[in-house]
Scaffold this motif. Structure first.
Motif, short mmCIF file in Angstrom:
data_model
loop_
_atom_site.label_atom_id
_atom_site.label_comp_id
_atom_site.label_asym_id
_atom_site.label_seq_id
_atom_site.Cartn_x
_atom_site.Cartn_y
_atom_site.Cartn_z
N PHE A 31 -7.04 -8.68 1.83
CA PHE A 31 -8.34 -8.05 1.66
C PHE A 31 -9.37 -8.93 2.34
N GLU A 32 -10.03 -8.34 3.36
CA GLU A 32 -10.94 -9.11 4.20
C GLU A 32 -12.28 -8.39 4.32
N PRO A 33 -13.36 -9.15 4.49
CA PRO A 33 -14.68 -8.53 4.64
C PRO A 33 -14.75 -7.64 5.88
N SER A 34 -15.38 -6.50 5.71
CA SER A 34 -15.56 -5.57 6.82
C SER A 34 -16.88 -4.84 6.61
N ARG A 35 -16.87 -3.54 6.73
CA ARG A 35 -18.08 -2.72 6.64
C ARG A 35 -18.96 -3.12 5.47
N GLY A 36 -20.16 -3.60 5.77
CA GLY A 36 -21.11 -3.97 4.73
C GLY A 36 -20.68 -5.14 3.88
N GLY A 37 -19.72 -5.94 4.35
CA GLY A 37 -19.24 -7.08 3.58
C GLY A 37 -18.21 -6.70 2.52
N ASP A 38 -17.90 -5.42 2.41
CA ASP A 38 -16.91 -4.95 1.44
C ASP A 38 -15.53 -5.46 1.85
N LEU A 39 -14.69 -5.77 0.89
CA LEU A 39 -13.33 -6.24 1.18
C LEU A 39 -12.42 -5.05 1.42
N PHE A 40 -11.86 -4.99 2.62
CA PHE A 40 -10.95 -3.91 3.00
C PHE A 40 -9.52 -4.43 3.10
N PRO A 41 -8.54 -3.61 2.72
CA PRO A 41 -7.15 -4.02 2.88
C PRO A 41 -6.71 -3.89 4.34
N HIS A 42 -6.15 -4.97 4.86
CA HIS A 42 -5.61 -5.02 6.22
C HIS A 42 -4.15 -5.44 6.13
N LEU A 43 -3.29 -4.71 6.81
CA LEU A 43 -1.86 -5.01 6.78
C LEU A 43 -1.46 -5.68 8.09
N TYR A 44 -1.02 -6.93 7.99
CA TYR A 44 -0.59 -7.71 9.14
C TYR A 44 0.92 -7.61 9.32
N ALA A 45 1.40 -6.41 9.39
CA ALA A 45 2.82 -6.10 9.59
C ALA A 45 2.91 -4.60 9.82
N GLN A 46 4.09 -4.14 10.14
CA GLN A 46 4.31 -2.70 10.21
C GLN A 46 4.37 -2.17 8.78
N LEU A 47 4.04 -0.90 8.64
CA LEU A 47 4.08 -0.27 7.33
C LEU A 47 5.43 0.39 7.12
N PRO A 48 6.24 -0.16 6.20
CA PRO A 48 7.56 0.43 5.95
C PRO A 48 7.43 1.68 5.08
N MET A 49 8.21 2.69 5.39
CA MET A 49 8.14 3.93 4.63
C MET A 49 8.52 3.73 3.16
N GLU A 50 9.27 2.69 2.86
CA GLU A 50 9.63 2.41 1.46
C GLU A 50 8.40 2.11 0.62
N ALA A 51 7.30 1.68 1.24
CA ALA A 51 6.08 1.35 0.51
C ALA A 51 5.18 2.57 0.30
N VAL A 52 5.51 3.69 0.90
CA VAL A 52 4.69 4.90 0.79
C VAL A 52 4.95 5.58 -0.55
N ALA A 53 3.90 5.73 -1.34
CA ALA A 53 4.01 6.40 -2.64
C ALA A 53 3.99 7.91 -2.46
N TRP A 54 3.09 8.40 -1.60
CA TRP A 54 3.02 9.81 -1.28
C TRP A 54 2.17 10.00 -0.04
N GLU A 55 2.28 11.19 0.53
CA GLU A 55 1.46 11.57 1.69
C GLU A 55 1.06 13.02 1.52
#
Length: 115
Positions: free
Chosen positions: A73-97
């Motif tokens: 979680f890093e500062p971004s828009r307006g200083g708000d902490l946004f989640p950034h993923l420094y890896a590929q997103l594995p489908m096993e981590a997907v809860a729903w779409e």
């Protein structure tokens, strides 16, 4: 799954990733070196600012805990902490779409199960 984060992505990018088992990122993600994600509180604004008027989008809910230390979680828009993923997103981590259609007012309509 307490730590759900969200990715808004065009279906044309998501479908091949779904079939391949990992999502490597959209062009902006590849450019920035991480996959941009949003919290539930940030996702509507992200859709409004970065995907205005775009059709055929998918809202992907991701189990942040399954991403381990690659999720930061890093500062971004307006200083708000946004989640950034420094890896590929594995489908096993997907809860729903779910589809993220445009409503009659031109704003995206989020699914009922969205937090």
């Amino acid at each position: 799954m307490k730590n759900i984060v969200y990715k808004i992505v065009p279906r044309s990018l998501w479908q091949p990733a779904r079939q391949g088992g990992v999502f490597g990122g959209a062009p902006i993600d590849l450019q920035d070196g991480f996959i941009h994600l949003s919290t539930a509180a940030q996702a509507r604004e992200t859709a409004r600012l970065h995907f205005a008027g775009q059709k055929d989008l998918v809202l992907v809910a991701v189990d942040g805990e399954a991403l381990g230390t690659a999720l930061r979680f890093e500062p971004s828009r307006g200083g708000d902490l946004f989640p950034h993923l420094y890896a590929q997103l594995p489908m096993e981590a997907v809860a729903w779409e779910r589809p993220l259609p445009l409503g009659e007012d031109g704003q995206h309509v989020f699914p009922e199960e969205f937090a």
